[in-house]
Design a protein around this motif. Structure first.
Motif, PDB file in Angstrom:
ATOM      1  N   TYR A  31       0.538  -1.661   0.101  1.00 46.10           N
ATOM      2  CA  TYR A  31      -0.185   0.173  -0.127  1.00 46.10           C
ATOM      3  C   TYR A  31       0.735   1.496  -0.220  1.00 46.10           C
ATOM      4  O   TYR A  31       2.083   1.330   1.230  1.00 46.10           O
ATOM      5  CB  TYR A  31      -0.749   0.075   1.171  1.00 46.10           C
ATOM      6  CG  TYR A  31      -1.515  -1.229   1.299  1.00 46.10           C
ATOM      7  CD1 TYR A  31      -2.841  -1.382   0.631  1.00 46.10           C
ATOM      8  CD2 TYR A  31      -1.447  -2.323   1.881  1.00 46.10           C
ATOM      9  CE1 TYR A  31      -3.925  -2.323   1.263  1.00 46.10           C
ATOM     10  CE2 TYR A  31      -2.583  -3.011   2.115  1.00 46.10           C
ATOM     11  CZ  TYR A  31      -3.713  -3.707   1.476  1.00 46.10           C
ATOM     12  OH  TYR A  31      -4.527  -4.359   1.961  1.00 46.10           O
ATOM     13  N   LEU A  32      -0.036   2.623  -0.712  1.00 49.04           N
ATOM     14  CA  LEU A  32       0.702   3.591  -0.712  1.00 49.04           C
ATOM     15  C   LEU A  32       0.112   4.284   0.511  1.00 49.04           C
ATOM     16  O   LEU A  32      -1.143   4.351   0.528  1.00 49.04           O
ATOM     17  CB  LEU A  32       0.865   4.646  -1.625  1.00 49.04           C
ATOM     18  CG  LEU A  32       1.085   6.019  -2.252  1.00 49.04           C
ATOM     19  CD1 LEU A  32       3.002   5.745  -1.904  1.00 49.04           C
ATOM     20  CD2 LEU A  32       0.509   6.026  -3.367  1.00 49.04           C
ATOM     21  N   ASP A  33       1.010   4.691   1.384  1.00 47.19           N
ATOM     22  CA  ASP A  33       0.662   4.683   3.286  1.00 47.19           C
ATOM     23  C   ASP A  33       0.242   6.602   2.711  1.00 47.19           C
ATOM     24  O   ASP A  33       1.691   7.098   3.060  1.00 47.19           O
ATOM     25  CB  ASP A  33       1.858   4.658   4.076  1.00 47.19           C
ATOM     26  CG  ASP A  33       1.558   5.478   5.681  1.00 47.19           C
ATOM     27  OD1 ASP A  33      -0.210   5.586   5.268  1.00 47.19           O
ATOM     28  OD2 ASP A  33       1.927   4.854   6.473  1.00 47.19           O
ATOM     29  N   PHE A  34      -0.155   7.263   3.204  1.00 46.04           N
ATOM     30  CA  PHE A  34      -1.077   8.290   2.664  1.00 46.04           C
ATOM     31  C   PHE A  34      -1.467   8.662   4.153  1.00 46.04           C
ATOM     32  O   PHE A  34      -2.109   9.924   4.124  1.00 46.04           O
ATOM     33  CB  PHE A  34      -1.937   9.016   1.557  1.00 46.04           C
ATOM     34  CG  PHE A  34      -1.406   9.428   0.369  1.00 46.04           C
ATOM     35  CD1 PHE A  34      -0.221   8.792   0.213  1.00 46.04           C
ATOM     36  CD2 PHE A  34      -2.063  10.249  -0.373  1.00 46.04           C
ATOM     37  CE1 PHE A  34       0.230   9.110  -1.015  1.00 46.04           C
ATOM     38  CE2 PHE A  34      -1.272  10.431  -1.128  1.00 46.04           C
ATOM     39  CZ  PHE A  34       0.266  10.474  -1.759  1.00 46.04           C
ATOM     40  N   PHE A  35      -1.269   7.786   5.361  1.00 43.39           N
ATOM     41  CA  PHE A  35      -1.396   8.436   6.684  1.00 43.39           C
ATOM     42  C   PHE A  35      -0.524   8.699   7.727  1.00 43.39           C
ATOM     43  O   PHE A  35      -0.748   8.859   8.822  1.00 43.39           O
ATOM     44  CB  PHE A  35      -2.770   7.803   7.175  1.00 43.39           C
ATOM     45  CG  PHE A  35      -4.274   7.940   8.353  1.00 43.39           C
ATOM     46  CD1 PHE A  35      -3.848   9.305   8.136  1.00 43.39           C
ATOM     47  CD2 PHE A  35      -4.015   7.704   9.209  1.00 43.39           C
ATOM     48  CE1 PHE A  35      -4.560   9.877   9.293  1.00 43.39           C
ATOM     49  CE2 PHE A  35      -5.079   7.751  10.000  1.00 43.39           C
ATOM     50  CZ  PHE A  35      -5.353   9.398  10.057  1.00 43.39           C
ATOM     51  N   GLY A  36      -0.151   7.390   7.537  1.00 43.40           N
ATOM     52  CA  GLY A  36       1.498   7.639   8.277  1.00 43.40           C
ATOM     53  C   GLY A  36       0.996   7.471   9.773  1.00 43.40           C
ATOM     54  O   GLY A  36       2.215   8.120  10.920  1.00 43.40           O
ATOM     55  N   GLY A  37       0.463   5.881  10.172  1.00 44.48           N
ATOM     56  CA  GLY A  37       0.383   6.311  11.595  1.00 44.48           C
ATOM     57  C   GLY A  37       0.037   7.348  12.311  1.00 44.48           C
ATOM     58  O   GLY A  37      -0.212   7.390  13.153  1.00 44.48           O
ATOM     59  N   ILE A  38      -1.028   7.968  11.623  1.00 41.85           N
ATOM     60  CA  ILE A  38      -1.628   9.091  11.943  1.00 41.85           C
ATOM     61  C   ILE A  38      -0.973  10.247  11.879  1.00 41.85           C
ATOM     62  O   ILE A  38      -0.482  10.735  13.345  1.00 41.85           O
ATOM     63  CB  ILE A  38      -2.543   8.800  13.850  1.00 41.85           C
ATOM     64  CG1 ILE A  38      -3.357   7.488  13.872  1.00 41.85           C
ATOM     65  CG2 ILE A  38      -3.424  10.357  13.466  1.00 41.85           C
ATOM     66  CD1 ILE A  38      -3.874   7.010  14.772  1.00 41.85           C
TER      67      ILE A  38
END
Length: 416
Positions: A31-38
């Motif tokens: 997945y491309l992460d657009f949230f970065g672990g909040i």
């Protein structure tokens, strides 16, 4: 686990590892992460510089508490004090943003000898008993009981509420008039606590200069200004290193709280305040896990990487491209009320088509569709979590921004 410990997605995923701006789940899907672990993985997943610093420190010593001298803690405190803009600053480290805000409230109420606190409507400041008591977002405030008296003022949400129809100058004037009216009905408060951009509230923000205008009113009564930079700090908004700098006419806040991104996944929070405020407590206090060596080593390495690679500038450039791309792909979609944000902190608010009514079911559906397309995003907002939250690591490339925008476009068009 308790029922209220919610998971994303109808079929929740376990994230097993990451690299750069991507993560993988236990089924091997990338997945491309657009949230970065909040908003916590600020620079990149598995950043070699941070991994090396943590590994080397773990081989020496993990932890000793604040009862002993701690070189990494002192070095990081010195760097943050210089970056804060607060004169004669002192830094106290905690293990989370919640604890940082608790500490700031303890300092402010002790210094001012008042338990009244001003907070913003639609705000979020953590999950402790005290932080919940000043949170102006019903979805994240499970009790009305509180050790402080909280008074909520207007201004955190530009495009909703009784002043939304005004231009920016008139909006600020109306919010200042509201603040003055509140102050006229109570004894002088200890502090105003405010997020420069409301995070859990859906990445909403006031016009630049609002908090400077508030500060002029508050300073006349000695009321302190606490800037909650847990989500906005370290250059995420692009134009500024701290979110408060968009309101800098009156100088830095009296107190700044931080957390999340500075540790790049390690548990670091903290408070910066003028020495006279930080030193006002007349009882002993320590932190068992705040400032522990392994987290400080990570913070030092992460901050060094952030500054040396100008990730604030990258957030401004790539974030600016991403927000314009998202505005273009959502233009004409009947359920998209607004695309807002600054830098790599972007919100897309969804409503029921043809109305101004929040649509949390649509937000949940888009979250699912984006996941199936290979993109992780968040959601929030003061109106039943009807806003999509986009906050990738600050090292995001232009190509990755375009890829994420295309996936989001497909997810939104599958609904509308």
């Amino acid at each position: 686990m308790p029922d209220w410990l919610a998971l994303y997605y109808d079929d929740p995923i376990e994230i097993t590892h990451g690299e750069g701006r991507h993560v993988w789940d236990s089924a091997g899907r990338r997945y491309l992460d657009f949230f970065g672990g909040i908003l916590t993985t600020m620079t990149a997943h598995a950043l070699p510089e941070v991994t090396k610093a943590v590994t080397e420190q773990a081989g020496r010593l993990l932890h000793s508490s604040t009862l002993y001298l701690n070189r990494p803690m002192v070095e990081l405190a010195e760097r943050i004090a210089r970056l804060s803009g607060i004169p004669n600053a002192r830094v106290f480290f905690t293990a989370s943003g919640t604890e940082a805000n608790d500490t700031a409230l303890l300092l402010a109420t002790a210094y001012r000898r008042s338990n009244t606190v001003l907070a913003m409507r639609n705000s979020y400041h953590g999950r402790s008993f005290t932080a919940v008591g000043i949170t102006g977002n019903r979805g994240w405030s499970p009790t009305a009981l509180s050790p402080v008296q909280t008074l909520y003022v207007h201004g955190g949400v530009r495009t909703r509420g009784p002043f939304a129809h005004l231009d920016d100058r008139a909006f600020i004037d109306a919010c200042v008039a509201d603040l003055k009216d509140v102050l006229g009905h109570t004894r002088p408060p200890a502090a105003l606590i405010a997020e420069p951009v409301q995070g859990v509230g859906g990445f909403t923000s006031p016009p630049d200069g609002l908090f400077a205008a508030f500060r002029e009113v508050l300073a006349a009564q000695g009321v302190l200004w606490i800037a909650d930079e847990v989500q906005t700090g370290w250059g995420r908004t692009g134009d500024h290193f701290w979110g408060w700098q968009a309101h800098a006419r009156s100088g830095p806040p009296d107190i700044v709280t931080f957390a999340k991104g500075i540790g790049n996944g390690m548990s670091i929070g903290g408070v910066v305040a003028r020495a006279e405020i930080m030193n006002c407590l007349d009882a002993n206090s320590i932190s068992t896990f705040g400032g522990t060596q392994i987290t400080m080593a990570a913070g030092l390495a992460n901050l060094t990487y952030l500054l040396e690679h100008d990730l604030q500038g990258n957030a401004r450039r790539v974030g600016g491209l991403l927000i314009e791309r998202l505005r273009a792909v959502t233009a004409g979609l009947p359920g998209v009320r607004e695309v807002r944000g600054r830098g790599l902190m972007i919100g897309i608010e969804l409503v029921k088509p043809g109305t101004d009514e929040a649509d949390p079911r649509a937000a949940a559906a888009v979250l699912e569709a984006a996941r199936h397309g290979g993109l992780l995003i968040g959601k929030g907002g003061g109106h039943d979590s009807s806003a999509l939250r986009i906050a990738p690591p600050l090292s995001l490339t232009v190509a990755e921004a375009e890829e994420g925008a295309a996936i989001l476009e497909n997810a939104l068009r599958s609904l509308y």
